[in-house]
Scaffold this motif. Structure first.
Motif, PDB file in Angstrom:
ATOM      1  N   ILE A 149     -10.249  -6.871   1.459  1.00  0.00           N
ATOM      2  CA  ILE A 149     -11.561  -6.727   0.824  1.00  0.00           C
ATOM      3  C   ILE A 149     -11.869  -8.052   0.150  1.00  0.00           C
ATOM      4  N   GLU A 150     -12.845  -8.748   0.658  1.00  0.00           N
ATOM      5  CA  GLU A 150     -13.146 -10.093   0.180  1.00  0.00           C
ATOM      6  C   GLU A 150     -13.466 -10.093  -1.313  1.00  0.00           C
ATOM      7  N   ASN A 151     -12.939 -11.103  -2.001  1.00  0.00           N
ATOM      8  CA  ASN A 151     -13.176 -11.349  -3.430  1.00  0.00           C
ATOM      9  C   ASN A 151     -12.557 -10.303  -4.347  1.00  0.00           C
ATOM     10  N   GLU A 152     -11.642  -9.482  -3.841  1.00  0.00           N
ATOM     11  CA  GLU A 152     -10.942  -8.518  -4.685  1.00  0.00           C
ATOM     12  C   GLU A 152      -9.650  -9.129  -5.221  1.00  0.00           C
ATOM     13  N   SER A 153      -9.325  -8.806  -6.464  1.00  0.00           N
ATOM     14  CA  SER A 153      -8.056  -9.245  -7.040  1.00  0.00           C
ATOM     15  C   SER A 153      -6.899  -8.552  -6.315  1.00  0.00           C
ATOM     16  N   PHE A 154      -5.736  -9.187  -6.392  1.00  0.00           N
ATOM     17  CA  PHE A 154      -4.554  -8.591  -5.771  1.00  0.00           C
ATOM     18  C   PHE A 154      -4.204  -7.272  -6.451  1.00  0.00           C
ATOM     19  N   GLU A 155      -3.844  -6.308  -5.619  1.00  0.00           N
ATOM     20  CA  GLU A 155      -3.444  -4.990  -6.126  1.00  0.00           C
ATOM     21  C   GLU A 155      -2.416  -4.414  -5.164  1.00  0.00           C
ATOM     22  N   THR A 156      -1.545  -3.593  -5.673  1.00  0.00           N
ATOM     23  CA  THR A 156      -0.610  -2.894  -4.803  1.00  0.00           C
ATOM     24  C   THR A 156      -0.497  -1.447  -5.254  1.00  0.00           C
ATOM     25  N   VAL A 203      -9.005 -13.202   1.173  1.00  0.00           N
ATOM     26  CA  VAL A 203      -8.386 -14.288   1.929  1.00  0.00           C
ATOM     27  C   VAL A 203      -7.219 -14.912   1.161  1.00  0.00           C
ATOM     28  N   HIS A 204      -7.436 -15.192  -0.130  1.00  0.00           N
ATOM     29  CA  HIS A 204      -6.408 -15.882  -0.900  1.00  0.00           C
ATOM     30  C   HIS A 204      -5.151 -15.021  -1.022  1.00  0.00           C
ATOM     31  N   GLU A 205      -5.351 -13.720  -1.204  1.00  0.00           N
ATOM     32  CA  GLU A 205      -4.216 -12.820  -1.377  1.00  0.00           C
ATOM     33  C   GLU A 205      -3.461 -12.621  -0.065  1.00  0.00           C
ATOM     34  N   TYR A 232      -8.476 -16.937   9.572  1.00  0.00           N
ATOM     35  CA  TYR A 232      -8.376 -18.137   8.740  1.00  0.00           C
ATOM     36  C   TYR A 232      -7.249 -17.999   7.720  1.00  0.00           C
ATOM     37  N   ALA A 233      -7.124 -16.830   7.078  1.00  0.00           N
ATOM     38  CA  ALA A 233      -6.055 -16.614   6.100  1.00  0.00           C
ATOM     39  C   ALA A 233      -4.686 -16.728   6.767  1.00  0.00           C
ATOM     40  N   ILE A 234      -4.578 -16.195   7.977  1.00  0.00           N
ATOM     41  CA  ILE A 234      -3.314 -16.279   8.725  1.00  0.00           C
ATOM     42  C   ILE A 234      -2.997 -17.739   9.057  1.00  0.00           C
ATOM     43  N   TRP A 235      -4.015 -18.481   9.462  1.00  0.00           N
ATOM     44  CA  TRP A 235      -3.844 -19.905   9.781  1.00  0.00           C
ATOM     45  C   TRP A 235      -3.424 -20.693   8.547  1.00  0.00           C
TER      46      TRP A 235
END
Length: 513
Positions: free
Chosen positions: A180-187, A200-202, A226-229
């Motif tokens: 989910i774009e622009n969402e903070s990391f969560e688990t 993407v960043h997460e 792109y994130a994978i790359w």
């Protein structure tokens, strides 16, 4: 104070400029754009540069403010010269303290007169090093769901989760990532599946921290790739499932737009489709990706719109868990209990056709013998059901809510007919689930729907013909034996075409290959 050049000049750039101008530690000194017509002009009284001129600002960081950030990031890497860049303003927001984010939010919302369209001011950058498992023994696989993985308060992508449970039952170790774009990391855990969530960043950082044997992607797009790359994992083995919107042209849903919207946006939408086709052609040629189309109709449609098919591709329908949905033997009186479970987020789901068909049936002498239970939510909900609600039929019950699979199973068991109208479906998962439960399903003879049902196991009406949909319900009323026959055949067909052996077993074989 850090100098910033914003790459982009559209609405995203306007919001990024607004955010950065509220932060005393940053100063925007210029904009950049790939449109040569904008070079040597100004925006917000600041110069607009070409990408090549960014080298004149060696002390500045570049913040990309464009939906094409993946392409621009690669462009900046090719330019080189030690350019520091961020794919979005989000990472800068994320490094602020909680207090600073709240102050920023108050300032920006006053300037923007409400919430921002593109950026999440609550975004928080989080350290993922605690999830590092590099060097640990054991193979595991990562499911990536574009749009998010299910959670207790949201059943999104539930059809993916049903196959994941069967993967685990067959011995695969699975983790999931809800993109989910622009969402903070969560688990969190969902029915014993470990789920990570973020943008993407997460995803990029998670792939650097954790080791996976293969990536299993649903609804692929260039931002996921792109994130994978960026994580250095672009040569990993992947399986990509193609479901519909992410590989098809915008005009498959032409009916969603007014003439004025088409006039204003068609050129931009066509350009977006050209960009999508270019991206798909690139990844279709990658030898490390196995593509799966959920219907033959979708594969043929993609071949026409993209121009080529992937090097490696198969048709495997979405898994329909008959063991989960199957209910008891149907009785003739079950045909008087009609159910509809549909999202109201787009005209594609054709809830307006359901409403018109019920209004048409209300003029029949037998109408009051029926009970209609209609479930769903979305921005078109009130519009679709306005007249039904106004008429206040005592046998029509409208529920503005999304329901999870457990509740869906209960409703399937207590109803005999499922209304599954559509204007375009690449399979029609809910319709197939209803069939697996032994319901008499009524849907439209459009797109891939006839690939999964015919008159032997369901009922098909012609495109947008609500009167014919009403006739199909009336037919089942007058022909109870036909209702029972369709129910029996529906369950058998789903087990044969979309059951475990026809889907999950094939997918597991691909995953292990």
């Amino acid at each position: 104070m850090r100098e910033i050049v914003i790459f982009g000049t559209g609405l995203m750039a306007d919001e990024a400029y607004m955010i950065l101008s509220c932060l005393k530690q940053y100063e925007v000194v210029a904009f950049a754009d790939n449109d040569s017509a904008k070079w040597d002009t100004k925006k917000n009284n600041l110069p607009i540069l070409s990408a090549e001129l960014l080298c004149k600002y060696p002390e500045s960081a570049v913040v990309i403010a464009s939906s094409y950030y993946a392409d621009i990031a690669k462009q900046l890497q090719e330019i080189g010269a030690g350019l520091e860049y961020y794919e979005s303003v989000q990472p800068l927001i994320g490094t602020l303290s909680y207090k600073e984010r709240q102050e920023l939010k108050a300032l920006v919302e006053r300037k923007a007169f409400g919430r921002l369209r593109y950026y999440n001011l609550d975004y928080e950058y989080r350290d993922l090093s605690e999830w590092n498992d590099q060097g640990k023994i054991g193979k595991k696989y990562l499911i990536i769901c574009n749009g998010g993985y299910p959670r207790p308060d949201n059943p999104r992508c539930a059809f993916v989760h049903r196959r994941v449970l069967r993967y685990v039952g067959e011995g695969l170790k699975i983790e999931a990532f809800g993109f989910i774009e622009n969402e903070s990391f969560e688990t969190y855990e969902y029915e014993e599946i470990r789920v990570f969530q973020g943008g993407v960043h997460e995803l990029r950082r998670l792939l650097r921290e954790r080791s996976y044997e293969k990536l299993l992607i649903h609804f692929v797009d260039k931002n996921i790739i792109y994130a994978i790359w960026r994580a250095g994992r672009i040569k990993m083995q992947m399986v990509v499932w193609c479901h519909g919107y992410e590989v098809m042209r915008w005009n498959r849903t032409y009916y969603c737009y007014s003439d004025e919207e088409l006039k204003q946006n068609k050129k931009n939408w066509d350009q977006r489709d050209q960009d999508k086709a270019y991206f798909l052609r690139k990844i279709f040629r990658m030898p490390n990706i196995q593509f799966v189309f959920v219907s033959s109709w979708l594969r043929q449609r993609v071949k026409k719109s993209v121009g080529i098919l992937p090097l490696y591709n198969k048709v495997v329908p979405n898994f329909i868990d008959g063991e989960f949905y199957r209910s008891g033997t149907r009785q003739k009186e079950d045909r008087l209990k009609v159910l509809c479970i549909k999202s109201h987020t787009t005209k594609t789901y054709a809830n307006d056709i359901t409403a018109k068909a019920i209004l048409e049936l209300s003029e029949k002498s037998f109408f009051n013998e029926f009970t209609f239970d209609l479930y769903g939510d979305g921005e078109l909900f009130e519009q679709n059901f306005a007249e039904l609600k106004q008429r206040q039929f005592p046998n029509v019950f409208i529920y503005k809510e999304y329901i999870d699979q457990g509740r869906m199973k209960e409703l399937f068991a207590s109803h005999g007919i499922l209304l599954a109208p559509t204007r375009c479906d690449t399979q029609g998962v809910t319709a197939c689930e209803g069939m697996s439960a032994g319901m008499a399903v009524i849907s439209c003879n459009t797109a891939a729907v006839p690939e999964f049902m015919n008159e032997d196991c369901g009922s098909l009406y012609e495109f947008d013909n609500y009167m014919q949909l009403a006739d199909e319900i009336a037919y089942l009323y007058y022909q109870p034996e036909e209702f029972l026959r369709k129910c029996k055949n529906a369950s058998a067909r789903m087990e044969r075409q979309c059951g475990f052996d026809a889907t999950v077993r094939k997918e597991i074989k691909m995953i292990y290959e």
